[in-house]
Design a protein around this motif. Structure first.
Motif, PDB file in Angstrom:
ATOM      1  N   ALA A 228     -20.418   6.920  11.352  1.00 19.93           N
ATOM      2  CA  ALA A 228     -21.550   6.701  12.258  1.00 19.93           C
ATOM      3  C   ALA A 228     -21.950   5.234  12.278  1.00 19.93           C
ATOM      4  CB  ALA A 228     -22.728   7.572  11.835  1.00 19.93           C
ATOM      5  N   LEU A 229     -21.981   4.598  11.104  1.00 17.72           N
ATOM      6  CA  LEU A 229     -22.320   3.178  11.025  1.00 17.72           C
ATOM      7  C   LEU A 229     -21.323   2.332  11.812  1.00 17.72           C
ATOM      8  CD1 LEU A 229     -23.362   2.720   7.284  1.00 17.72           C
ATOM      9  CD2 LEU A 229     -24.786   2.237   9.276  1.00 17.72           C
ATOM     10  N   VAL A 230     -20.037   2.635  11.644  1.00 13.05           N
ATOM     11  CA  VAL A 230     -18.988   1.865  12.309  1.00 13.05           C
ATOM     12  C   VAL A 230     -19.130   1.959  13.825  1.00 13.05           C
ATOM     13  CG1 VAL A 230     -16.499   1.754  12.763  1.00 13.05           C
ATOM     14  CG2 VAL A 230     -17.333   1.967  10.422  1.00 13.05           C
ATOM     15  N   HIS A 231     -19.253   3.166  14.347  1.00 14.85           N
ATOM     16  CA  HIS A 231     -19.265   3.337  15.798  1.00 14.85           C
ATOM     17  C   HIS A 231     -20.580   2.873  16.415  1.00 14.85           C
ATOM     18  CE1 HIS A 231     -15.355   5.184  16.214  1.00 14.85           C
ATOM     19  NE2 HIS A 231     -15.620   5.920  15.149  1.00 14.85           N
ATOM     20  N   ASN A 232     -21.675   3.026  15.710  1.00 16.50           N
ATOM     21  CA  ASN A 232     -22.944   2.489  16.223  1.00 16.50           C
ATOM     22  C   ASN A 232     -22.899   0.969  16.296  1.00 16.50           C
ATOM     23  OD1 ASN A 232     -24.061   5.021  16.503  1.00 16.50           O
ATOM     24  ND2 ASN A 232     -25.120   4.979  14.525  1.00 16.50           N
ATOM     25  N   ALA A 233     -22.327   0.358  15.262  1.00 16.77           N
ATOM     26  CA  ALA A 233     -22.205  -1.102  15.251  1.00 16.77           C
ATOM     27  C   ALA A 233     -21.281  -1.591  16.355  1.00 16.77           C
ATOM     28  CB  ALA A 233     -21.708  -1.579  13.885  1.00 16.77           C
ATOM     29  N   LEU A 234     -20.171  -0.885  16.560  1.00 13.13           N
ATOM     30  CA  LEU A 234     -19.245  -1.279  17.618  1.00 13.13           C
ATOM     31  C   LEU A 234     -19.871  -1.092  18.995  1.00 13.13           C
ATOM     32  CD1 LEU A 234     -15.860   0.119  16.247  1.00 13.13           C
ATOM     33  CD2 LEU A 234     -16.563  -2.271  16.401  1.00 13.13           C
ATOM     34  N   ASP A 235     -20.614  -0.013  19.174  1.00  9.16           N
ATOM     35  CA  ASP A 235     -21.313   0.192  20.453  1.00  9.16           C
ATOM     36  C   ASP A 235     -22.267  -0.972  20.729  1.00  9.16           C
ATOM     37  OD1 ASP A 235     -20.054   2.590  20.934  1.00  9.16           O
ATOM     38  OD2 ASP A 235     -21.679   3.821  20.135  1.00  9.16           O
ATOM     39  N   LEU A 236     -22.993  -1.378  19.706  1.00  6.54           N
ATOM     40  CA  LEU A 236     -23.946  -2.474  19.852  1.00  6.54           C
ATOM     41  C   LEU A 236     -23.230  -3.771  20.211  1.00  6.54           C
ATOM     42  CD1 LEU A 236     -26.950  -3.243  17.549  1.00  6.54           C
ATOM     43  CD2 LEU A 236     -25.304  -5.043  18.033  1.00  6.54           C
ATOM     44  N   LEU A 237     -22.159  -4.074  19.479  1.00  5.16           N
ATOM     45  CA  LEU A 237     -21.439  -5.327  19.704  1.00  5.16           C
ATOM     46  C   LEU A 237     -20.737  -5.344  21.063  1.00  5.16           C
ATOM     47  CD1 LEU A 237     -19.951  -5.767  16.121  1.00  5.16           C
ATOM     48  CD2 LEU A 237     -21.714  -7.193  17.178  1.00  5.16           C
ATOM     49  N   LEU A 238     -20.162  -4.210  21.461  1.00  5.20           N
ATOM     50  CA  LEU A 238     -19.528  -4.131  22.776  1.00  5.20           C
ATOM     51  C   LEU A 238     -20.554  -4.315  23.880  1.00  5.20           C
ATOM     52  CD1 LEU A 238     -17.027  -1.185  22.202  1.00  5.20           C
ATOM     53  CD2 LEU A 238     -16.408  -3.471  23.007  1.00  5.20           C
ATOM     54  N   GLY A 239     -21.731  -3.716  23.699  1.00  7.06           N
ATOM     55  CA  GLY A 239     -22.787  -3.867  24.695  1.00  7.06           C
ATOM     56  C   GLY A 239     -23.224  -5.310  24.841  1.00  7.06           C
ATOM     57  N   ILE A 240     -23.391  -6.000  23.721  1.00  8.54           N
ATOM     58  CA  ILE A 240     -23.775  -7.416  23.754  1.00  8.54           C
ATOM     59  C   ILE A 240     -22.684  -8.257  24.399  1.00  8.54           C
ATOM     60  CG2 ILE A 240     -24.173  -9.441  22.293  1.00  8.54           C
ATOM     61  CD1 ILE A 240     -25.703  -7.636  20.381  1.00  8.54           C
ATOM     62  N   ALA A 241     -21.424  -7.989  24.026  1.00  8.91           N
ATOM     63  CA  ALA A 241     -20.299  -8.757  24.571  1.00  8.91           C
ATOM     64  C   ALA A 241     -20.239  -8.644  26.085  1.00  8.91           C
ATOM     65  CB  ALA A 241     -18.989  -8.271  23.947  1.00  8.91           C
ATOM     66  N   HIS A 242     -20.375  -7.427  26.593  1.00  9.65           N
ATOM     67  CA  HIS A 242     -20.269  -7.215  28.038  1.00  9.65           C
ATOM     68  C   HIS A 242     -21.487  -7.739  28.787  1.00  9.65           C
ATOM     69  CE1 HIS A 242     -17.327  -3.670  27.166  1.00  9.65           C
ATOM     70  NE2 HIS A 242     -16.731  -4.846  27.113  1.00  9.65           N
ATOM     71  N   LYS A 243     -22.670  -7.493  28.264  1.00  7.17           N
ATOM     72  CA  LYS A 243     -23.893  -7.874  28.968  1.00  7.17           C
ATOM     73  C   LYS A 243     -24.073  -9.383  29.028  1.00  7.17           C
ATOM     74  CE  LYS A 243     -28.922  -7.284  28.939  1.00  7.17           C
ATOM     75  NZ  LYS A 243     -30.077  -6.619  28.286  1.00  7.17           N
ATOM     76  N   HIS A 244     -23.769 -10.071  27.929  1.00  4.37           N
ATOM     77  CA  HIS A 244     -24.046 -11.502  27.839  1.00  4.37           C
ATOM     78  C   HIS A 244     -22.794 -12.368  27.958  1.00  4.37           C
ATOM     79  CE1 HIS A 244     -28.238 -10.803  26.670  1.00  4.37           C
ATOM     80  NE2 HIS A 244     -27.795  -9.837  25.891  1.00  4.37           N
ATOM     81  N   GLY A 245     -21.616 -11.749  28.123  1.00  9.50           N
ATOM     82  CA  GLY A 245     -20.393 -12.541  28.209  1.00  9.50           C
ATOM     83  C   GLY A 245     -20.118 -13.321  26.942  1.00  9.50           C
ATOM     84  N   ILE A 246     -20.244 -12.656  25.800  1.00  7.03           N
ATOM     85  CA  ILE A 246     -20.084 -13.295  24.499  1.00  7.03           C
ATOM     86  C   ILE A 246     -18.793 -12.803  23.839  1.00  7.03           C
ATOM     87  CG2 ILE A 246     -21.039 -13.417  22.156  1.00  7.03           C
ATOM     88  CD1 ILE A 246     -23.818 -13.308  23.376  1.00  7.03           C
ATOM     89  N   ALA A 247     -18.051 -13.709  23.249  1.00  7.91           N
ATOM     90  CA  ALA A 247     -16.879 -13.329  22.465  1.00  7.91           C
ATOM     91  C   ALA A 247     -17.339 -12.843  21.096  1.00  7.91           C
ATOM     92  CB  ALA A 247     -15.941 -14.521  22.305  1.00  7.91           C
ATOM     93  N   VAL A 248     -16.836 -11.687  20.678  1.00  2.00           N
ATOM     94  CA  VAL A 248     -17.171 -11.128  19.371  1.00  2.00           C
ATOM     95  C   VAL A 248     -15.904 -11.085  18.532  1.00  2.00           C
ATOM     96  CG1 VAL A 248     -18.044  -9.136  18.108  1.00  2.00           C
ATOM     97  CG2 VAL A 248     -19.067  -9.755  20.304  1.00  2.00           C
ATOM     98  N   VAL A 249     -15.956 -11.684  17.351  1.00  2.00           N
ATOM     99  CA  VAL A 249     -14.815 -11.712  16.431  1.00  2.00           C
ATOM    100  C   VAL A 249     -15.205 -11.001  15.147  1.00  2.00           C
ATOM    101  CG1 VAL A 249     -13.224 -13.170  15.135  1.00  2.00           C
ATOM    102  CG2 VAL A 249     -13.966 -13.869  17.418  1.00  2.00           C
ATOM    103  N   LEU A 250     -14.418 -10.006  14.760  1.00  2.00           N
ATOM    104  CA  LEU A 250     -14.658  -9.242  13.542  1.00  2.00           C
ATOM    105  C   LEU A 250     -13.523  -9.488  12.568  1.00  2.00           C
ATOM    106  CD1 LEU A 250     -15.382  -5.798  15.278  1.00  2.00           C
ATOM    107  CD2 LEU A 250     -17.026  -7.616  14.819  1.00  2.00           C
ATOM    108  N   THR A 251     -13.830  -9.658  11.292  1.00  2.00           N
ATOM    109  CA  THR A 251     -12.769  -9.719  10.288  1.00  2.00           C
ATOM    110  C   THR A 251     -12.732  -8.388   9.547  1.00  2.00           C
ATOM    111  OG1 THR A 251     -14.117 -10.615   8.473  1.00  2.00           O
ATOM    112  CG2 THR A 251     -13.148 -12.195  10.014  1.00  2.00           C
ATOM    113  N   ASN A 252     -11.520  -7.996   9.181  1.00  2.00           N
ATOM    114  CA  ASN A 252     -11.284  -6.699   8.563  1.00  2.00           C
ATOM    115  C   ASN A 252     -10.290  -6.866   7.415  1.00  2.00           C
ATOM    116  OD1 ASN A 252     -11.229  -3.955   8.068  1.00  2.00           O
ATOM    117  ND2 ASN A 252     -10.126  -3.415   9.948  1.00  2.00           N
ATOM    118  N   ASP A 253     -10.420  -6.034   6.402  1.00  2.00           N
ATOM    119  CA  ASP A 253      -9.525  -6.094   5.251  1.00  2.00           C
ATOM    120  C   ASP A 253      -8.341  -5.156   5.441  1.00  2.00           C
ATOM    121  OD1 ASP A 253     -11.352  -7.823   4.155  1.00  2.00           O
ATOM    122  OD2 ASP A 253     -12.314  -6.314   2.894  1.00  2.00           O
ATOM    123  N   LEU A 254      -7.402  -5.245   4.509  1.00  2.00           N
ATOM    124  CA  LEU A 254      -6.272  -4.326   4.472  1.00  2.00           C
ATOM    125  C   LEU A 254      -6.511  -3.266   3.408  1.00  2.00           C
ATOM    126  CD1 LEU A 254      -3.229  -6.775   4.735  1.00  2.00           C
ATOM    127  CD2 LEU A 254      -4.273  -5.432   6.571  1.00  2.00           C
TER     128      LEU A 254
END
Length: 324
Positions: A228-254
């Motif tokens: 739930a945390l992951v998808h809520n955070a992604l929904d928020l970031l995708l919404g910001i990226a699309h609405k404001h035309g912002i590039a979002v960069v996430l780092t992830n581990d292996l």
């Protein structure tokens, strides 16, 4: 198919008047010898009328995609993988083992997003969400000093820029550039809602870095809560990226997944997470090449899987072959 009259860039009142005169399609005006005369008084010139009546040039979705603004990584090899650089309005994931260059690229992007418009840059600001203390003002200063040194060399050439642009570039300093990177220290993805306030206070932001996205999840044991945390955070970031035309960069581990035959290494958070991002780069160190790294394109909307080599020097991220 005929083009409706309402598609013309005219006021609603003008469209209503044209319809009352019996014009329903643009072709009704084009077919008449004096068709454009019926629009006089609503626009300024005959040429403007004819431009409006021209059929729009068709473009594919791929062609429209290539016209998005992007942020250079300072490595042409990586930029080519990402269709010109990190794309505005999109989510880009950098994954890899510790020391693979993820945070280095993120900090380089914080410098690149500030490149002045006279250098075909965005002249914008960045937000750096720091969840694992990888943010380094000292490292950013090294990258900025290298960039400003390059700018000084360009300015030393005669007739390269107009005076206004020279004054703008001369006003750039390491201190002023650091002020345009807004660091948020965070250990809970629920706190990402704070981004709204920062964007409102700094409307020139065109880059958001979350380094790392997965770190706050290590303390969450309940898998349902974690998803739930992951998808809520992604929904928020995708919404910001699309609405404001912002590039979002996430780092992830292996992470290591053990099956019946062998142990395999995959980006953390699984394939569901991968479906939510637009681009995924897998970064790794090149054996026996000091400061040499590889970026493998694992997901893209434009390109098949391919790779690029890059170098991380004191100056920042650069193409490996250009330094050797």
């Amino acid at each position: 198919m005929n083009r409706p009259i309402w598609t013309l860039p005219l006021s609603e009142n003008t469209i209503v008047k044209l319809k009352k005169q019996g014009f329903k399609c643009c072709e009704d005006l084009i077919d008449l010898p004096d068709g454009t005369s019926h629009l006089k008084g609503f626009v300024e010139t005959e040429n403007e009328i004819r431009e409006m009546l021209k059929c729009p040039q068709s473009k594919t979705a791929s062609e429209l995609d290539t016209n998005r603004d992007c942020i250079a990584t300072f490595s042409k090899g990586i930029d080519d993988l990402l269709n010109g650089g990190v794309q505005l309005g999109q989510l880009t994931e950098l994954t890899g083992a510790p020391g693979s260059g993820k945070s280095q690229i993120c900090m380089q992007l914080c410098v690149a997003v500030q490149i002045p418009s006279c250098f075909e840059g965005l002249e914008a600001e960045a937000i750096y969400v720091d969840t694992n203390s990888n943010f380094s003002r000292h490292r950013l200063t090294e990258m900025m000093d290298a960039f400003l040194g390059h700018v000084s060399k360009v300015l030393s050439k005669p007739n390269e820029f107009k005076g206004a642009n020279i004054n703008l570039l001369k006003s750039l300093t390491t201190a002023s550039m650091l002020d345009k990177i807004h660091r948020i220290k965070m250990n809970d993805l629920n706190h990402l809602y704070a981004l709204y306030d920062v964007i409102e206070q700094h409307p020139k932001v065109k880059l958001i870095v979350v380094d790392s996205f997965v770190m706050p999840l290590y303390t969450v044991e309940n898998s349902l809560k974690k998803n739930a945390l992951v998808h809520n955070a992604l929904d928020l970031l995708l919404g910001i990226a699309h609405k404001h035309g912002i590039a979002v960069v996430l780092t992830n581990d292996l992470t290591t997944v053990v099956n019946e035959k062998e142990a395999e290494v995959f980006p953390a958070l699984g394939e569901t997470f991968a479906h939510r991002v637009h681009y995924r780069l897998l970064l790794s160190k090149i054996p026996n090449i000091p400061n040499g790294y590889t970026a493998l394109l694992k997901k893209s909307m434009e390109h098949e899987r391919s790779a690029a080599r890059f170098l991380i020097s004191t100056e920042g991220v650069r193409d490996l072959q250009r330094i050797e």
